[in-house]
Each structure stands twice: as structure tokens, then as C-alpha cells.
Write a protein that holds these residues in place. Sequence first.
Motif, PDB file in Angstrom:
ATOM      1  N   ASP A  24      -0.281  -5.720   5.829  1.00 30.41           N
ATOM      2  CA  ASP A  24       0.787  -4.920   6.413  1.00 30.41           C
ATOM      3  C   ASP A  24       0.916  -3.769   5.740  1.00 30.41           C
ATOM      4  O   ASP A  24       2.244  -3.424   5.657  1.00 30.41           O
ATOM      5  CB  ASP A  24       2.132  -5.776   5.943  1.00 30.41           C
ATOM      6  CG  ASP A  24       2.256  -6.288   4.579  1.00 30.41           C
ATOM      7  OD1 ASP A  24       1.455  -6.060   3.905  1.00 30.41           O
ATOM      8  OD2 ASP A  24       3.424  -6.580   4.019  1.00 30.41           O
ATOM      9  N   GLU A  25      -0.096  -3.271   5.159  1.00 28.87           N
ATOM     10  CA  GLU A  25       0.038  -1.970   4.470  1.00 28.87           C
ATOM     11  C   GLU A  25      -1.117  -0.953   4.822  1.00 28.87           C
ATOM     12  O   GLU A  25      -2.113  -1.375   5.312  1.00 28.87           O
ATOM     13  CB  GLU A  25       0.023  -1.985   2.917  1.00 28.87           C
ATOM     14  CG  GLU A  25      -1.182  -2.765   2.221  1.00 28.87           C
ATOM     15  CD  GLU A  25      -1.240  -2.834   0.930  1.00 28.87           C
ATOM     16  OE1 GLU A  25      -0.229  -2.754   0.327  1.00 28.87           O
ATOM     17  OE2 GLU A  25      -2.353  -3.160   0.156  1.00 28.87           O
ATOM     18  N   SER A  26      -0.710   0.230   5.000  1.00 30.48           N
ATOM     19  CA  SER A  26      -1.635   1.237   5.162  1.00 30.48           C
ATOM     20  C   SER A  26      -2.459   1.980   3.812  1.00 30.48           C
ATOM     21  O   SER A  26      -3.547   2.509   4.259  1.00 30.48           O
ATOM     22  CB  SER A  26      -1.008   2.576   5.998  1.00 30.48           C
ATOM     23  OG  SER A  26      -0.496   2.095   7.154  1.00 30.48           O
ATOM     24  N   GLY A  27      -1.812   1.562   3.037  1.00 29.36           N
ATOM     25  CA  GLY A  27      -2.462   2.166   1.589  1.00 29.36           C
ATOM     26  C   GLY A  27      -1.681   1.409   0.446  1.00 29.36           C
ATOM     27  O   GLY A  27      -0.818   0.873   0.645  1.00 29.36           O
ATOM     28  N   TYR A  28      -2.428   1.729  -0.895  1.00 26.35           N
ATOM     29  CA  TYR A  28      -1.666   1.320  -2.018  1.00 26.35           C
ATOM     30  C   TYR A  28      -1.876   2.213  -3.096  1.00 26.35           C
ATOM     31  O   TYR A  28      -3.102   2.895  -3.167  1.00 26.35           O
ATOM     32  CB  TYR A  28      -2.123  -0.071  -2.359  1.00 26.35           C
ATOM     33  CG  TYR A  28      -3.627  -0.338  -2.642  1.00 26.35           C
ATOM     34  CD1 TYR A  28      -4.308  -0.132  -3.905  1.00 26.35           C
ATOM     35  CD2 TYR A  28      -4.409  -0.355  -1.352  1.00 26.35           C
ATOM     36  CE1 TYR A  28      -5.531  -0.141  -3.906  1.00 26.35           C
ATOM     37  CE2 TYR A  28      -5.710  -0.535  -1.769  1.00 26.35           C
ATOM     38  CZ  TYR A  28      -6.291  -0.454  -3.098  1.00 26.35           C
ATOM     39  OH  TYR A  28      -7.669  -0.629  -3.376  1.00 26.35           O
ATOM     40  N   CYS A  29      -1.159   2.025  -4.376  1.00 22.55           N
ATOM     41  CA  CYS A  29      -1.435   2.943  -5.471  1.00 22.55           C
ATOM     42  C   CYS A  29      -1.433   1.781  -6.450  1.00 22.55           C
ATOM     43  O   CYS A  29      -0.418   1.279  -6.630  1.00 22.55           O
ATOM     44  CB  CYS A  29      -0.344   4.141  -5.851  1.00 22.55           C
ATOM     45  SG  CYS A  29      -0.566   4.908  -7.286  1.00 22.55           S
ATOM     46  N   SER A  30      -2.526   1.861  -7.418  1.00 21.36           N
ATOM     47  CA  SER A  30      -2.324   0.843  -8.335  1.00 21.36           C
ATOM     48  C   SER A  30      -2.674   1.646  -9.821  1.00 21.36           C
ATOM     49  O   SER A  30      -3.806   2.173 -10.034  1.00 21.36           O
ATOM     50  CB  SER A  30      -3.598  -0.113  -8.279  1.00 21.36           C
ATOM     51  OG  SER A  30      -3.630  -0.933  -9.508  1.00 21.36           O
ATOM     52  N   PRO A  31      -1.624   2.218 -10.312  1.00 23.14           N
ATOM     53  CA  PRO A  31      -1.696   2.916 -11.489  1.00 23.14           C
ATOM     54  C   PRO A  31      -2.447   2.168 -12.726  1.00 23.14           C
ATOM     55  O   PRO A  31      -2.990   2.832 -13.410  1.00 23.14           O
ATOM     56  CB  PRO A  31      -0.284   3.278 -12.037  1.00 23.14           C
ATOM     57  CG  PRO A  31       0.751   2.865 -10.683  1.00 23.14           C
ATOM     58  CD  PRO A  31      -0.154   1.946  -9.938  1.00 23.14           C
ATOM     59  N   THR A  32      -2.344   0.902 -12.744  1.00 23.41           N
ATOM     60  CA  THR A  32      -3.170   0.161 -13.749  1.00 23.41           C
ATOM     61  C   THR A  32      -4.527  -0.025 -13.851  1.00 23.41           C
ATOM     62  O   THR A  32      -5.282   0.297 -14.709  1.00 23.41           O
ATOM     63  CB  THR A  32      -2.584  -1.300 -14.079  1.00 23.41           C
ATOM     64  OG1 THR A  32      -2.645  -1.856 -12.861  1.00 23.41           O
ATOM     65  CG2 THR A  32      -1.158  -1.338 -14.439  1.00 23.41           C
ATOM     66  N   LYS A  33      -4.996   0.225 -12.385  1.00 24.68           N
ATOM     67  CA  LYS A  33      -6.468   0.332 -11.934  1.00 24.68           C
ATOM     68  C   LYS A  33      -6.723   1.665 -11.819  1.00 24.68           C
ATOM     69  O   LYS A  33      -7.858   1.994 -11.901  1.00 24.68           O
ATOM     70  CB  LYS A  33      -6.683  -0.568 -11.129  1.00 24.68           C
ATOM     71  CG  LYS A  33      -6.481  -2.146 -11.257  1.00 24.68           C
ATOM     72  CD  LYS A  33      -6.817  -2.944 -10.005  1.00 24.68           C
ATOM     73  CE  LYS A  33      -6.589  -4.437 -10.397  1.00 24.68           C
ATOM     74  NZ  LYS A  33      -6.860  -5.150  -9.231  1.00 24.68           N
ATOM     75  N   ARG A  34      -5.856   2.598 -11.802  1.00 21.97           N
ATOM     76  CA  ARG A  34      -6.118   4.096 -11.580  1.00 21.97           C
ATOM     77  C   ARG A  34      -6.731   4.249 -10.033  1.00 21.97           C
ATOM     78  O   ARG A  34      -7.749   4.571  -9.983  1.00 21.97           O
ATOM     79  CB  ARG A  34      -6.887   4.616 -12.486  1.00 21.97           C
ATOM     80  CG  ARG A  34      -5.922   4.572 -13.967  1.00 21.97           C
ATOM     81  CD  ARG A  34      -6.577   5.415 -14.965  1.00 21.97           C
ATOM     82  NE  ARG A  34      -5.739   5.568 -16.104  1.00 21.97           N
ATOM     83  CZ  ARG A  34      -5.951   5.576 -17.287  1.00 21.97           C
ATOM     84  NH1 ARG A  34      -7.433   6.068 -17.598  1.00 21.97           N
ATOM     85  NH2 ARG A  34      -5.144   5.594 -18.250  1.00 21.97           N
ATOM     86  N   VAL A  35      -6.299   3.441  -9.019  1.00 21.97           N
ATOM     87  CA  VAL A  35      -6.825   3.375  -7.813  1.00 21.97           C
ATOM     88  C   VAL A  35      -5.852   3.510  -6.925  1.00 21.97           C
ATOM     89  O   VAL A  35      -4.630   3.393  -6.799  1.00 21.97           O
ATOM     90  CB  VAL A  35      -7.567   2.069  -7.381  1.00 21.97           C
ATOM     91  CG1 VAL A  35      -8.123   2.022  -6.037  1.00 21.97           C
ATOM     92  CG2 VAL A  35      -8.622   1.764  -8.404  1.00 21.97           C
ATOM     93  N   ILE A  36      -6.472   4.632  -5.665  1.00 23.06           N
ATOM     94  CA  ILE A  36      -5.599   4.815  -4.568  1.00 23.06           C
ATOM     95  C   ILE A  36      -6.628   4.389  -3.471  1.00 23.06           C
ATOM     96  O   ILE A  36      -7.597   4.609  -3.083  1.00 23.06           O
ATOM     97  CB  ILE A  36      -5.217   6.387  -4.373  1.00 23.06           C
ATOM     98  CG1 ILE A  36      -4.232   6.763  -5.329  1.00 23.06           C
ATOM     99  CG2 ILE A  36      -4.764   6.613  -2.830  1.00 23.06           C
ATOM    100  CD1 ILE A  36      -3.856   8.172  -5.325  1.00 23.06           C
TER     101      ILE A  36
END
Length: 93
Positions: A24-36
Motif C-alpha cells: 500500500d505504499e509508493s515509497g518509504y524513508c528509513s532514517p535508522t537504516k538511512r534508506v529511501i
Amino acid sequence: MNIPETVIVLGIPYTVERGGCEPDESGYCSPTKRVIGIREGLCREQEEQVFLHELIHAVLTGLAYDEEYENERLVQGLAVGLHQALFGPTSSS
């Protein structure tokens, strides 16, 4: 716009990946993993807007704006506004 493979956000490097999104998502930001992450198969305009949306999340994290990080209406509005300003048609006077 060419989406970079890495981006530096307030001095923090983030890797930009294709795929890995929830259904259900087009993208994500994971600050802990430093990944977009950006969903595969989007058209160019959608991919650009999703990248800007997730980049804004990363900036808000870096600035410790925790409440604003969760404000999807604000983040999406900024992403669409930036996309239009950077890549939309221009008028000539």
C-alpha cells in the motif's frame, strides 16, 4: 530528473533503492537504516514526487521535527509543490 543512488541529507548519507515497498505504499524513508525506497514501476513523474516526498521525511528527521515527520498532508504538499516548481511548465513574460 535523474534520481540519485545516494543523497546526503544534512550531512547524513542515504541510499536510494528501488523496490522493497509495502503493497500500500509508493515509497518509504528509513532514517535508522538511512534508506529511501521507491516502488518499482512508477511513471517518471510519480517516481520524482515519491523521491521528493521521502527526501522531505529525511530532512524532517534530520531537523528533529518529529511531529511534522508524521504529517503526511504537509509532506505530500511540499513534495508536489517542489516538483511543480522544479519540473513544471514555466511561463514567459
